[in-house]
Design a protein around this motif. Structure first.
Motif, PDB file in Angstrom:
ATOM      1  N   GLY A  71     -79.402  68.774  28.371  1.00 52.62           N
ATOM      2  CA  GLY A  71     -80.228  68.230  29.430  1.00 52.62           C
ATOM      3  C   GLY A  71     -79.467  67.199  30.233  1.00 52.62           C
ATOM      4  O   GLY A  71     -78.420  66.708  29.812  1.00 52.62           O
ATOM      5  N   THR A  72     -79.997  66.903  31.421  1.00 53.18           N
ATOM      6  CA  THR A  72     -79.424  65.849  32.252  1.00 53.18           C
ATOM      7  C   THR A  72     -80.535  64.898  32.672  1.00 53.18           C
ATOM      8  O   THR A  72     -81.686  65.313  32.852  1.00 53.18           O
ATOM      9  CB  THR A  72     -78.727  66.406  33.513  1.00 53.18           C
ATOM     10  OG1 THR A  72     -79.672  67.147  34.273  1.00 53.18           O
ATOM     11  CG2 THR A  72     -77.551  67.280  33.170  1.00 53.18           C
ATOM     12  N   VAL A  73     -80.173  63.642  32.794  1.00 55.69           N
ATOM     13  CA  VAL A  73     -81.106  62.617  33.229  1.00 55.69           C
ATOM     14  C   VAL A  73     -80.409  61.794  34.300  1.00 55.69           C
ATOM     15  O   VAL A  73     -79.324  61.252  34.057  1.00 55.69           O
ATOM     16  CB  VAL A  73     -81.551  61.700  32.074  1.00 55.69           C
ATOM     17  CG1 VAL A  73     -82.528  60.643  32.568  1.00 55.69           C
ATOM     18  CG2 VAL A  73     -82.168  62.515  30.943  1.00 55.69           C
ATOM     19  N   GLU A  74     -81.010  61.731  35.476  1.00 55.15           N
ATOM     20  CA  GLU A  74     -80.479  60.903  36.550  1.00 55.15           C
ATOM     21  C   GLU A  74     -81.290  59.619  36.601  1.00 55.15           C
ATOM     22  O   GLU A  74     -82.519  59.655  36.549  1.00 55.15           O
ATOM     23  CB  GLU A  74     -80.569  61.638  37.876  1.00 55.15           C
ATOM     24  CG  GLU A  74     -79.971  60.866  39.027  1.00 55.15           C
ATOM     25  CD  GLU A  74     -79.977  61.652  40.336  1.00 55.15           C
ATOM     26  OE1 GLU A  74     -79.576  61.068  41.347  1.00 55.15           O
ATOM     27  OE2 GLU A  74     -80.394  62.832  40.336  1.00 55.15           O
ATOM     28  N   PHE A  75     -80.593  58.497  36.703  1.00 55.31           N
ATOM     29  CA  PHE A  75     -81.289  57.211  36.675  1.00 55.31           C
ATOM     30  C   PHE A  75     -80.548  56.163  37.490  1.00 55.31           C
ATOM     31  O   PHE A  75     -79.372  56.343  37.831  1.00 55.31           O
ATOM     32  CB  PHE A  75     -81.452  56.713  35.237  1.00 55.31           C
ATOM     33  CG  PHE A  75     -80.151  56.394  34.550  1.00 55.31           C
ATOM     34  CD1 PHE A  75     -79.612  55.112  34.600  1.00 55.31           C
ATOM     35  CD2 PHE A  75     -79.469  57.373  33.852  1.00 55.31           C
ATOM     36  CE1 PHE A  75     -78.405  54.824  33.976  1.00 55.31           C
ATOM     37  CE2 PHE A  75     -78.265  57.089  33.218  1.00 55.31           C
ATOM     38  CZ  PHE A  75     -77.733  55.808  33.280  1.00 55.31           C
ATOM     39  N   GLU A 109     -76.425  56.951  37.783  1.00 50.22           N
ATOM     40  CA  GLU A 109     -75.711  57.908  36.944  1.00 50.22           C
ATOM     41  C   GLU A 109     -76.545  59.156  36.712  1.00 50.22           C
ATOM     42  O   GLU A 109     -77.760  59.096  36.613  1.00 50.22           O
ATOM     43  CB  GLU A 109     -75.357  57.279  35.588  1.00 50.22           C
ATOM     44  CG  GLU A 109     -74.618  58.234  34.669  1.00 50.22           C
ATOM     45  CD  GLU A 109     -74.054  57.568  33.424  1.00 50.22           C
ATOM     46  OE1 GLU A 109     -73.381  56.528  33.569  1.00 50.22           O
ATOM     47  OE2 GLU A 109     -74.298  58.071  32.325  1.00 50.22           O
ATOM     48  N   ARG A 110     -75.849  60.263  36.642  1.00 51.84           N
ATOM     49  CA  ARG A 110     -76.426  61.525  36.192  1.00 51.84           C
ATOM     50  C   ARG A 110     -75.763  61.816  34.853  1.00 51.84           C
ATOM     51  O   ARG A 110     -74.584  62.152  34.794  1.00 51.84           O
ATOM     52  CB  ARG A 110     -76.148  62.627  37.214  1.00 51.84           C
ATOM     53  CG  ARG A 110     -76.881  63.909  36.931  1.00 51.84           C
ATOM     54  CD  ARG A 110     -76.910  64.774  38.200  1.00 51.84           C
ATOM     55  NE  ARG A 110     -77.798  65.878  38.082  1.00 51.84           N
ATOM     56  CZ  ARG A 110     -79.130  65.832  38.111  1.00 51.84           C
ATOM     57  NH1 ARG A 110     -79.721  64.681  38.260  1.00 51.84           N
ATOM     58  NH2 ARG A 110     -79.863  66.906  37.989  1.00 51.84           N
ATOM     59  N   THR A 134     -71.062  58.671  37.771  1.00 47.56           N
ATOM     60  CA  THR A 134     -71.594  57.397  38.236  1.00 47.56           C
ATOM     61  C   THR A 134     -71.063  57.028  39.603  1.00 47.56           C
ATOM     62  O   THR A 134     -70.074  57.572  40.072  1.00 47.56           O
ATOM     63  CB  THR A 134     -71.216  56.254  37.274  1.00 47.56           C
ATOM     64  OG1 THR A 134     -69.797  56.108  37.289  1.00 47.56           O
ATOM     65  CG2 THR A 134     -71.697  56.511  35.867  1.00 47.56           C
ATOM     66  N   ASN A 135     -71.741  56.010  40.173  1.00 46.62           N
ATOM     67  CA  ASN A 135     -71.301  55.467  41.453  1.00 46.62           C
ATOM     68  C   ASN A 135     -70.532  54.163  41.280  1.00 46.62           C
ATOM     69  O   ASN A 135     -70.029  53.615  42.239  1.00 46.62           O
ATOM     70  CB  ASN A 135     -72.494  55.230  42.371  1.00 46.62           C
ATOM     71  CG  ASN A 135     -73.380  54.103  41.895  1.00 46.62           C
ATOM     72  OD1 ASN A 135     -73.426  53.797  40.702  1.00 46.62           O
ATOM     73  ND2 ASN A 135     -74.100  53.470  42.796  1.00 46.62           N
ATOM     74  N   THR A 136     -70.475  53.649  40.053  1.00 50.93           N
ATOM     75  CA  THR A 136     -69.760  52.398  39.790  1.00 50.93           C
ATOM     76  C   THR A 136     -68.983  52.552  38.487  1.00 50.93           C
ATOM     77  O   THR A 136     -69.312  53.385  37.660  1.00 50.93           O
ATOM     78  CB  THR A 136     -70.730  51.202  39.631  1.00 50.93           C
ATOM     79  OG1 THR A 136     -71.606  51.453  38.542  1.00 50.93           O
ATOM     80  CG2 THR A 136     -71.541  50.970  40.889  1.00 50.93           C
ATOM     81  N   PRO A 137     -67.961  51.736  38.312  1.00 48.32           N
ATOM     82  CA  PRO A 137     -67.190  51.831  37.058  1.00 48.32           C
ATOM     83  C   PRO A 137     -67.982  51.393  35.845  1.00 48.32           C
ATOM     84  O   PRO A 137     -68.930  50.730  35.913  1.00 48.32           O
ATOM     85  CB  PRO A 137     -66.012  50.895  37.296  1.00 48.32           C
ATOM     86  CG  PRO A 137     -66.306  50.114  38.510  1.00 48.32           C
ATOM     87  CD  PRO A 137     -67.450  50.771  39.207  1.00 48.32           C
TER      88      PRO A 137
END
Length: 134
Positions: free
Chosen positions: A94-98, A113-114, A131-134
């Motif tokens: 599964g995947t969870v985007e948050f 993050e996804r 992710t969009n950040t480190p």
């Protein structure tokens, strides 16, 4: 950070329930997450509360780092689940985007993050995430 000694404290995972009834049983090993989303929420709560051993234990052994110690000065301030694909009680993945809000000495920010999860035996584990950040 939630006062873990207070049984009535709200769980940082955003469920609306108390920590004692929500993520604490998972963190203490008395329960396992039935879904990928539940695991993701409990991992966020573990990060927010400094429960690094739980984060380590729920990370796939092939992708987890050697160390998952908290980042000094980082405070997690809120979680919003945006999308869930699969990850149900009968699924294998599964995947969870948050979005997870946090504050550092440099100010507030948001981690988007996804995350990918797989079932290993009878329990969910985190594999990795974009992710969009480190």
């Amino acid at each position: 950070m939630v006062g873990v000694a207070d049984a009535d404290a709200r769980c940082p995972c955003g469920s609306g329930g108390s920590y004692a009834a929500c993520c604490e049983p998972l963190h203490d090993g008395r329960e396992t997450a039935a879904t990928a989303e539940r695991l993701m929420r409990s991992r966020y709560a573990a990060y927010a509360l400094g429960r690094s051993a739980y984060v380590f234990r729920t990370w796939h052994p092939r992708t987890r780092p050697a160390d998952v110690e908290p980042v000094p000065g980082l405070v997690w301030t809120g979680l919003t689940v945006q999308d869930v694909v699969g990850g149900g009680a009968d699924d294998a993945e599964g995947t969870v985007e948050f979005e997870a809000a946090f504050v550092t000495g440099e100010g507030p920010d948001v981690l988007h993050e996804r995350s990918r999860f797989v079932r290993r035996g009878d329990r969910w584990v985190y594999v990795d995430g974009d992710t969009n950040t480190p």
